[in-house]
Each structure stands twice: as structure tokens, then as C-alpha cells.
Scaffold this motif. Structure first.
Motif, PDB file in Angstrom:
ATOM      1  N   THR A  98       0.823  -1.215   0.000  1.00 17.10           N
ATOM      2  CA  THR A  98       0.000   0.000   0.000  1.00 17.10           C
ATOM      3  C   THR A  98       0.860   1.271   0.000  1.00 17.10           C
ATOM      4  OG1 THR A  98      -0.350  -0.014   2.414  1.00 17.10           O
ATOM      5  CG2 THR A  98      -2.042  -1.074   1.040  1.00 17.10           C
ATOM      6  N   PHE A 100     -10.350   7.393  -6.732  1.00 21.17           N
ATOM      7  CA  PHE A 100     -10.206   7.566  -5.291  1.00 21.17           C
ATOM      8  C   PHE A 100     -10.202   9.040  -4.902  1.00 21.17           C
ATOM      9  CE2 PHE A 100      -8.624   3.278  -5.645  1.00 21.17           C
ATOM     10  CZ  PHE A 100      -9.020   2.683  -4.449  1.00 21.17           C
ATOM     11  N   GLU A 160      -6.319   2.362   2.526  1.00 24.62           N
ATOM     12  CA  GLU A 160      -7.586   2.496   1.823  1.00 24.62           C
ATOM     13  C   GLU A 160      -8.726   2.200   2.779  1.00 24.62           C
ATOM     14  OE1 GLU A 160      -7.921   0.220  -1.784  1.00 24.62           O
ATOM     15  OE2 GLU A 160      -6.267   1.299  -2.716  1.00 24.62           O
ATOM     16  N   ARG A 161      -9.800   2.955   2.637  1.00 24.63           N
ATOM     17  CA  ARG A 161     -11.005   2.716   3.421  1.00 24.63           C
ATOM     18  C   ARG A 161     -11.843   1.661   2.714  1.00 24.63           C
ATOM     19  NH1 ARG A 161     -12.583   7.983   6.413  1.00 24.63           N
ATOM     20  NH2 ARG A 161     -10.519   8.469   7.257  1.00 24.63           N
ATOM     21  N   ASP A 162     -12.309   0.703   3.454  1.00 29.62           N
ATOM     22  CA  ASP A 162     -13.090  -0.384   2.872  1.00 29.62           C
ATOM     23  C   ASP A 162     -14.457   0.060   2.375  1.00 29.62           C
ATOM     24  OD1 ASP A 162     -11.074  -2.257   3.339  1.00 29.62           O
ATOM     25  OD2 ASP A 162     -11.834  -2.728   5.332  1.00 29.62           O
ATOM     26  N   TYR A 196      -0.116   4.733   2.126  1.00 22.14           N
ATOM     27  CA  TYR A 196      -1.516   5.084   2.331  1.00 22.14           C
ATOM     28  C   TYR A 196      -2.271   3.900   2.916  1.00 22.14           C
ATOM     29  CZ  TYR A 196      -2.314   2.271  -1.845  1.00 22.14           C
ATOM     30  OH  TYR A 196      -2.352   1.228  -2.738  1.00 22.14           O
ATOM     31  N   ARG A 256      -8.246   7.061  -0.229  1.00 27.21           N
ATOM     32  CA  ARG A 256      -6.881   6.735   0.180  1.00 27.21           C
ATOM     33  C   ARG A 256      -6.416   7.798   1.150  1.00 27.21           C
ATOM     34  NH1 ARG A 256      -4.466   5.109  -5.751  1.00 27.21           N
ATOM     35  NH2 ARG A 256      -5.235   2.963  -5.737  1.00 27.21           N
ATOM     36  N   LYS A 260     -14.182   4.737  -1.595  1.00 26.34           N
ATOM     37  CA  LYS A 260     -12.950   4.791  -2.401  1.00 26.34           C
ATOM     38  C   LYS A 260     -12.136   6.000  -1.947  1.00 26.34           C
ATOM     39  CE  LYS A 260     -12.298   3.141  -6.337  1.00 26.34           C
ATOM     40  NZ  LYS A 260     -12.147   2.736  -7.732  1.00 26.34           N
ATOM     41  N   SER A 296      -4.440   7.870  -8.141  1.00 28.24           N
ATOM     42  CA  SER A 296      -5.661   7.874  -7.325  1.00 28.24           C
ATOM     43  C   SER A 296      -6.824   8.464  -8.110  1.00 28.24           C
ATOM     44  CB  SER A 296      -5.429   8.661  -6.033  1.00 28.24           C
ATOM     45  OG  SER A 296      -4.445   8.006  -5.244  1.00 28.24           O
TER      46      SER A 296
END
Length: 94
Positions: free
Chosen positions: A12, A70, A30-32, A28, A37, A35, A65
Motif C-alpha cells: 500500500t 479515489f 484504503e477505506r473499505d 496510504y 486513500r 474509495k 488515485s
């Protein structure tokens, strides 16, 4: 001197290599659920400082991104500063 930029998905982070030597990176999380970062750290190794390494890797990370859809949280002070100085990326900030 050759420059190579890569997205290391497994770790990541976005990486920059100068003559095949890792010179720096921007990592970074990532949020589940969305989208997004969250860039929380940018690193340039001491022997490569003063060459614009951080700017190159952050620009690459922001462009990737955007291309992948993102939004960005610039937790890292350098990413926040880069976006402030390059307003064309302001729309990425979540």
C-alpha cells in the motif's frame, strides 16, 4: 540516471526508484467502505533528498488515485502541502 515510479499494491504505497534503488515512497491506507486513500507518510531516503523525489512520487500517487476514482485524505503534511501548492489536485480531497 533513470527514474521508475511504481504502485506497490501489496505494501500500500507508491514508490520511486532512481537507477533501480528505492529512493522514497508515499504510503496510504484504503477505506473499505469508500474509495478513499489516506496518505499518512511520505519518505525520501537521506541520500536522495534535494532532488524532487517526494514531489515526483506524490504527483504519481495523486494521478493514479484520480485515475482509479479515489478521493484523498492528506494526513501526511507533505501531501497536504503539495496539494496546497498544486491546486489542480484540490478536488481529490475528501
Amino acid at each position: 540516471m533513470t527514474t521508475r515510479l511504481e504502485h506497490n499494491v501489496a505494501d500500500t504505497r507508491f514508490e520511486i526508484y532512481l537507477d533501480d534503488t528505492l529512493a522514497g515512497y508515499a504510503d496510504y491506507a484504503e477505506r473499505d467502505d469508500q474509495k478513499i486513500r489516506d496518505f499518512h507518510h511520505t519518505m525520501t531516503f537521506p541520500e536522495f533528498r534535494g532532488r524532487g523525489v517526494a514531489a515526483q512520487v506524490v504527483e504519481y500517487a495523486l494521478n493514479d488515485s484520480r485515475a482509479e476514482g479515489f478521493a484523498i485524505i492528506p494526513t501526511c503534511w507533505y501531501v497536504e502541502k503539495y496539494i496546497a501548492e498544486h491546486r489542480e489536485y484540490a478536488d481529490l480531497v475528501a
